[in-house]
Design a protein around this motif. Structure first.
Motif, PDB file in Angstrom:
ATOM      1  N   CYS A   1       0.839  -1.203   0.000  1.00  0.00           N
ATOM      2  CA  CYS A   1       0.000   0.000   0.000  1.00  0.00           C
ATOM      3  C   CYS A   1       0.877   1.257   0.000  1.00  0.00           C
ATOM      4  O   CYS A   1       1.813   1.367   0.797  1.00  0.00           O
TER       5      CYS A   1
ATOM      6  N   ARG B   1      -7.786  -8.720  -2.873  1.00  0.00           N
ATOM      7  CA  ARG B   1      -7.971  -7.368  -3.416  1.00  0.00           C
ATOM      8  C   ARG B   1      -7.196  -7.211  -4.717  1.00  0.00           C
ATOM      9  O   ARG B   1      -7.691  -6.641  -5.679  1.00  0.00           O
TER      10      ARG B   1
ATOM     11  N   TYR C   1      -3.424   0.726  -3.255  1.00  0.00           N
ATOM     12  CA  TYR C   1      -3.874   0.984  -1.885  1.00  0.00           C
ATOM     13  C   TYR C   1      -4.586  -0.238  -1.324  1.00  0.00           C
ATOM     14  O   TYR C   1      -5.346  -0.908  -2.036  1.00  0.00           O
ATOM     15  N   CYS C   2      -4.381  -0.495  -0.039  1.00  0.00           N
ATOM     16  CA  CYS C   2      -5.135  -1.551   0.633  1.00  0.00           C
ATOM     17  C   CYS C   2      -6.586  -1.083   0.759  1.00  0.00           C
ATOM     18  O   CYS C   2      -6.895   0.095   0.558  1.00  0.00           O
ATOM     19  N   ILE C   3      -7.460  -1.977   1.104  1.00  0.00           N
ATOM     20  CA  ILE C   3      -8.885  -1.642   1.142  1.00  0.00           C
ATOM     21  C   ILE C   3      -9.186  -0.576   2.193  1.00  0.00           C
ATOM     22  O   ILE C   3      -9.999   0.311   1.957  1.00  0.00           O
ATOM     23  N   ASP C   4      -8.516  -0.621   3.336  1.00  0.00           N
ATOM     24  CA  ASP C   4      -8.765   0.371   4.386  1.00  0.00           C
ATOM     25  C   ASP C   4      -8.359   1.773   3.931  1.00  0.00           C
ATOM     26  O   ASP C   4      -9.117   2.732   4.082  1.00  0.00           O
ATOM     27  N   CYS C   5      -7.179   1.897   3.353  1.00  0.00           N
ATOM     28  CA  CYS C   5      -6.702   3.213   2.899  1.00  0.00           C
ATOM     29  C   CYS C   5      -7.544   3.735   1.738  1.00  0.00           C
ATOM     30  O   CYS C   5      -7.839   4.930   1.660  1.00  0.00           O
ATOM     31  N   LYS C   6      -7.954   2.852   0.835  1.00  0.00           N
ATOM     32  CA  LYS C   6      -8.779   3.279  -0.300  1.00  0.00           C
ATOM     33  C   LYS C   6     -10.153   3.727   0.185  1.00  0.00           C
ATOM     34  O   LYS C   6     -10.698   4.722  -0.309  1.00  0.00           O
ATOM     35  N   THR C   7     -10.704   3.028   1.160  1.00  0.00           N
ATOM     36  CA  THR C   7     -11.996   3.409   1.723  1.00  0.00           C
ATOM     37  C   THR C   7     -11.912   4.785   2.368  1.00  0.00           C
ATOM     38  O   THR C   7     -12.783   5.634   2.169  1.00  0.00           O
ATOM     39  N   LYS C   8     -10.851   5.030   3.129  1.00  0.00           N
ATOM     40  CA  LYS C   8     -10.650   6.348   3.752  1.00  0.00           C
ATOM     41  C   LYS C   8     -10.481   7.430   2.692  1.00  0.00           C
ATOM     42  O   LYS C   8     -11.038   8.524   2.809  1.00  0.00           O
TER      43      LYS C   8
ATOM     44  N   GLU D   1       1.596  -1.264   4.176  1.00  0.00           N
ATOM     45  CA  GLU D   1       1.284  -2.639   4.583  1.00  0.00           C
ATOM     46  C   GLU D   1       0.961  -3.451   3.325  1.00  0.00           C
ATOM     47  O   GLU D   1       0.581  -2.885   2.295  1.00  0.00           O
TER      48      GLU D   1
ATOM     49  N   CYS E   1      -0.154   3.250   3.724  1.00  0.00           N
ATOM     50  CA  CYS E   1       0.273   2.714   5.032  1.00  0.00           C
ATOM     51  C   CYS E   1       1.476   1.779   4.939  1.00  0.00           C
ATOM     52  O   CYS E   1       2.004   1.355   5.963  1.00  0.00           O
TER      53      CYS E   1
END
Length: 121
Positions: A84, A95, A104-111, A89, A87
């Motif tokens: 990512c 994904r 981007y990981c799913i958490d960062c993309k969601t944010k 990570e 972050c």
């Protein structure tokens, strides 16, 4: 990420890139050929222009996808694919299978998307 996973994504991305580039070459020839048509009927001209605009919009999307694929292939070469950008990570394999050009990981993309909705950017 395992070497077999990297090889899988590299092959998939390269195949998709090759297909898009071949398709783009054909589309350019078709678009150039359609520029010189001279429809006498205004309705026919409007239909032809709308079709050409749709083709250009599709080619624009494909062009952006080509750039993302090239960026992903470069990341594979550099050893940073699947990490990512936000972050740093690892991005989940599931994904990457769903969106192999993601950075981007799913958490960062969601944010990121939530921020874009709030700010309108």
């Amino acid at each position: 990420m395992k070497k077999t996973d990297i090889d899988y994504f590299q092959n998939m991305l390269q195949n998709e890139l090759d297909a898009l580039l071949a398709k783009a070459g054909i589309a350019v020839v078709e678009l150039i050929g359609s520029v010189y048509t001279n429809e006498a009927d205004p309705l026919d001209r409007a239909t032809e222009e709308e079709s050409r605009n749709n083709q250009l919009r599709i080619r624009g999307r494909e062009s952006r996808l080509i750039a993302k694929i090239k960026k992903s292939l470069q990341a594979i070469e550099e050893g940073t694919y699947g990490i990512c950008e936000e972050c740093e990570e690892p991005i989940a394999i599931d994904r990457l299978k769903a969106r192999p050009v993601t950075s981007y990981c799913i958490d960062c993309k969601t944010k990121q998307e939530a921020f874009e909705r709030v700010t309108g950017n």
